[in-house]
Design an enzyme around this catalytic site. Sequence first.
Site, PDB file in Angstrom:
ATOM      1  N   ASP A 155      36.040  33.208  40.569  1.00 59.07           N
ATOM      2  CA  ASP A 155      36.988  34.267  40.223  1.00 59.07           C
ATOM      3  C   ASP A 155      37.998  33.802  39.182  1.00 59.07           C
ATOM      4  O   ASP A 155      38.439  32.647  39.184  1.00 59.07           O
ATOM      5  CB  ASP A 155      37.724  34.699  41.499  1.00 59.07           C
ATOM      6  N   GLU A 212      33.536  34.508  36.187  1.00 58.54           N
ATOM      7  CA  GLU A 212      34.178  35.768  35.830  1.00 58.54           C
ATOM      8  C   GLU A 212      35.202  35.429  34.747  1.00 58.54           C
ATOM      9  O   GLU A 212      36.314  34.996  35.037  1.00 58.54           O
ATOM     10  CB  GLU A 212      34.881  36.416  37.023  1.00 58.54           C
TER      11      GLU A 212
END
Length: 741
Positions: free
Chosen positions: A416, A469
């Site tokens: 993330d 990401e």
Amino acid sequence: MGYVFDENGIEAVICGFHKNPHEILGMHTQGDETAICAYIPNAKHIEVVFYKSGLSYEMDKKDDRGFFTVIIPGRPENSMYKFKVTDHTGHRFETYDPYSFLPTISDYDLYLFNEGTHHRIYEKLGAHIRNINGVSGVSFCVWAPEAKRVSVVGDFNQWDGRRHQMRMLGSSGVWEIFIPGLVKNDIYKYEIKTPFDEIYLKADPYAFYAEKPPKTASKVYDLHNYEWHDEQWMKQREKESTFDKPLNIYEVHLGSWMQQPDPDPESETGFKPLSYRQLAEKLVPYVKEMGYTHIELLPVMEHPYDGSWGYQITGYYAVTARYGIPEDFKYFIDTCHQNGIGVILDWVPVHFPKDGHGLARFDGTACYEHEHPLLGEHHQWGTHIFNFSRNEVRSFLISNAIYWFDIFHVDGLRVDAVAFMLYLDYCRNDGEWIPNRYGGRENLDAIEFLKQLNCAVYKYFPNVLMIAEDSTAWPMVTRPVHVGGLGFSHKWNMGWMNDFLRYMSMDPIYRKYHHNLITFSFMYAWSENFILVLSHDEVVHGKCSLLNKMPGDYWQKFAGLRAALGYFIGHPGKKLLFMGGEFGQFIEWKYKESLDWHLLSYPMHEKLHRYVRELNNLYLNEPALYEVDFHYDGFEWIDCNDTENSIVSFIRKGKDWRDMLIFVCNFTPVTHENYRIGAPFYTYYEEVFNSDREKYGGSNVINAGKIHSENIPYHHRPYSLVLRIPPLATIILRPDLKNFR
């Protein structure tokens, strides 16, 4: 000369600032005498019993605060002994002396941990059920380098931090103790006396399980009690990479995918999430039927706040208790693998919350985070940022990544917020960040961490997925570390997603002025190993659901979404779709509530659902759609310049050039009866898929039968086809190449 006690040491133990209470407590020999010391506050009477010899000794209360001693002539032949304790209430209990056991972690483990290279430190730190010299109990190890004192507390010692004080092992910053008699599911925390004499109660950073929120204590747990049945999947994974295989990911938030009635009268909604085992029985067959290859789960690590969706983690090694126990989660993954479904976990190494029981200011100082607020504070999220320059933090995080692959057999991690890790100034204004040592904005420590992370993961698990990401243009994210890359296997294509959704949200009348939004991505499509994502982030916070992003009336919304998903499946890159998008969830995702499964009783939603299922299965069965995703050899434009009609046409190819499909995407509600496109071969072409078919909710403008190309050059091709182009639709054609060599 009699036994001489260390009075200062005894006082330090009683007052709670001795960093090695084992030097005072337990059994110690001087000359021809042996002393046993115990510190058990509230004890009235203690008897020492040597079990092999049967000898017993009364202990003297040396200090009224609970310090007991006894001196025994000579050296006992067997040092295994117990305390028989009677407290002031008359309650009696027996216990082996925790201070009679050697350390349970080696100097070499500590060296690697302090060096930042211990990739399985979870096997040593945390709570581990062990049998030492025939005595069962639990060893505890925790890193708290600046603490004055660390104790293990729980129901077993009435949460009294004076009872089980730990020892610091050298200068490692690691505190350790073995407590006999503790068992699986005993709850515990660490009581930490900070350098400022504050007392903190902290959950174990390495705990394998924890109480169900809102409770916050850690639980003793044994993770080696599940029998796996996914041998075939794991062996196959060792042999094959995913780069030339279909990768179609269904992104899921476990708590809101599907819910069941909650009998609890205090339930906020009247419903509760399914358990891991219920999800194994319901979600897995659904995903398999729908033609997905992988499930990606929003974080399942323990977190205190439901509204963070799992992205603010306090228990990095503990699967959340919201949906069951660790064995249940293993069963879920096992069931996925037995059904040919991979499992990817969202993983959050960039930041952690400030909750008092978590990692924040763990020993009273910036232990896991940076001390300086411009480095250690994430202002957007109100969280702390990991200090990637600290070796022990790198050991913690890299081991955690290894842990999920090793213990839970997961197939990938989606890392993330990589953009926040790469740049010191990402989403910060001037004056809100500190340049690196060269004056630049790159976060050199985080970059080095990411490289070490990916090298470590691929050292042990060669064919798993490590997905970044990342919304920046940082180069070589998915290139190997040894050639200068970050070492990820895949990267989310955020640029494509933003352009594509902006384009699809426009009224079709304006799309011709923004045609570049659906063609620009091909300028960089092969610069990284991209995954095209339509994720959870795009259907919350007022952004509307995918279906509701589509302009126009009811019919046009569904037609637009079908056309969009057809283009999505044809565009080079692996695929990801968030739950609910496959049947046209009308409202935004709500993490507290189930998806609106009742919509499937409405014809247009049911037809969209069928469309996505059949489109996914087409993807799985057509090598042209997945074999050459990351090289321009797998793609050719036919026409990207028809801005007036907002139509694009292109070819997708597999490794064998005869594996070929032609896509034509019409992004306006206009039907074209005689639309000509260039064709690569003089042969028959068959329409194999059409999003406008009536069974999908369309107007049934189709190209029936086989269409032969004409000997008319067009679009820089030697031949051409004349087609019926339905409104707001994607059609897919296959050339007949059986007779071509």
